[in-house]
Design a protein around this motif. Structure first.
Motif, short mmCIF file in Angstrom:
data_model
loop_
_atom_site.label_atom_id
_atom_site.label_comp_id
_atom_site.label_asym_id
_atom_site.label_seq_id
_atom_site.Cartn_x
_atom_site.Cartn_y
_atom_site.Cartn_z
N ALA A 210 46.00 49.75 31.31
CA ALA A 210 45.24 49.92 32.71
C ALA A 210 45.78 48.92 33.51
O ALA A 210 46.21 47.68 33.20
CB ALA A 210 43.54 49.84 32.67
N HIS A 211 46.28 49.25 34.83
CA HIS A 211 46.92 48.27 35.77
C HIS A 211 45.69 47.15 36.23
O HIS A 211 44.68 47.70 36.37
CB HIS A 211 47.56 48.86 37.05
CG HIS A 211 48.29 47.83 37.69
ND1 HIS A 211 48.01 47.16 38.83
CD2 HIS A 211 49.63 47.70 37.81
CE1 HIS A 211 48.95 46.29 39.11
NE2 HIS A 211 50.03 46.60 38.62
N ASP A 212 45.82 45.98 36.34
CA ASP A 212 44.98 44.78 37.01
C ASP A 212 44.25 45.34 38.01
O ASP A 212 43.09 45.15 38.20
CB ASP A 212 45.80 43.37 37.06
CG ASP A 212 46.15 42.86 35.76
OD1 ASP A 212 45.95 43.43 34.67
OD2 ASP A 212 47.11 42.07 35.90
N SER A 213 45.00 45.89 39.12
CA SER A 213 44.26 46.27 40.43
C SER A 213 43.16 47.50 40.00
O SER A 213 42.36 47.51 40.82
CB SER A 213 45.25 46.61 41.39
OG SER A 213 46.09 48.07 40.88
N ARG A 214 43.57 48.22 39.24
CA ARG A 214 42.33 49.16 38.84
C ARG A 214 41.33 48.68 38.17
O ARG A 214 40.08 49.08 38.37
CB ARG A 214 43.26 50.28 37.89
CG ARG A 214 42.13 51.66 37.55
CD ARG A 214 43.05 52.67 36.81
NE ARG A 214 41.98 53.66 36.43
CZ ARG A 214 42.30 54.41 35.33
NH1 ARG A 214 43.43 54.19 34.75
NH2 ARG A 214 41.39 55.32 35.14
N VAL A 215 41.55 47.79 37.29
CA VAL A 215 40.31 47.03 36.87
C VAL A 215 39.79 46.18 37.77
O VAL A 215 38.39 46.20 38.01
CB VAL A 215 40.69 46.01 35.48
CG1 VAL A 215 39.77 45.06 34.96
CG2 VAL A 215 41.65 46.80 34.60
#
Length: 75
Positions: A53-58
């Motif tokens: 998962a990409h940091d921006s999604r988290v």
């Protein structure tokens, strides 16, 4: 609020779902987001996201939860 960052933590995941937990580097990981104060006290932690998962999604998930991360006004 002092800082927000994420890190990858090694995880033990059932073999049938390990693919999505494979991090950008080596290993099976969870993407963990944390926020701390200026005096280095944790004020928010969100663990459990897949290593892929990409940091921006988290971060988006943390901000959208009813009990999630709150950014103080004026920051």
């Amino acid at each position: 609020m002092g800082a927000i960052d994420s890190t990858h933590v090694l995880a033990n995941i059932p073999i049938e779902i390990q693919g999505k937990f494979r991090g950008r580097k080596e290993g099976i990981t969870q993407n963990v987001l944390a926020a701390i104060t200026f005096d280095l006290k944790f004020i928010y932690v969100l663990a459990g996201w897949e290593g892929s998962a990409h940091d921006s999604r988290v971060l988006g998930d943390a901000l959208s939860r009813s009990n999630g991360l709150k950014i103080p006004e004026g920051i």
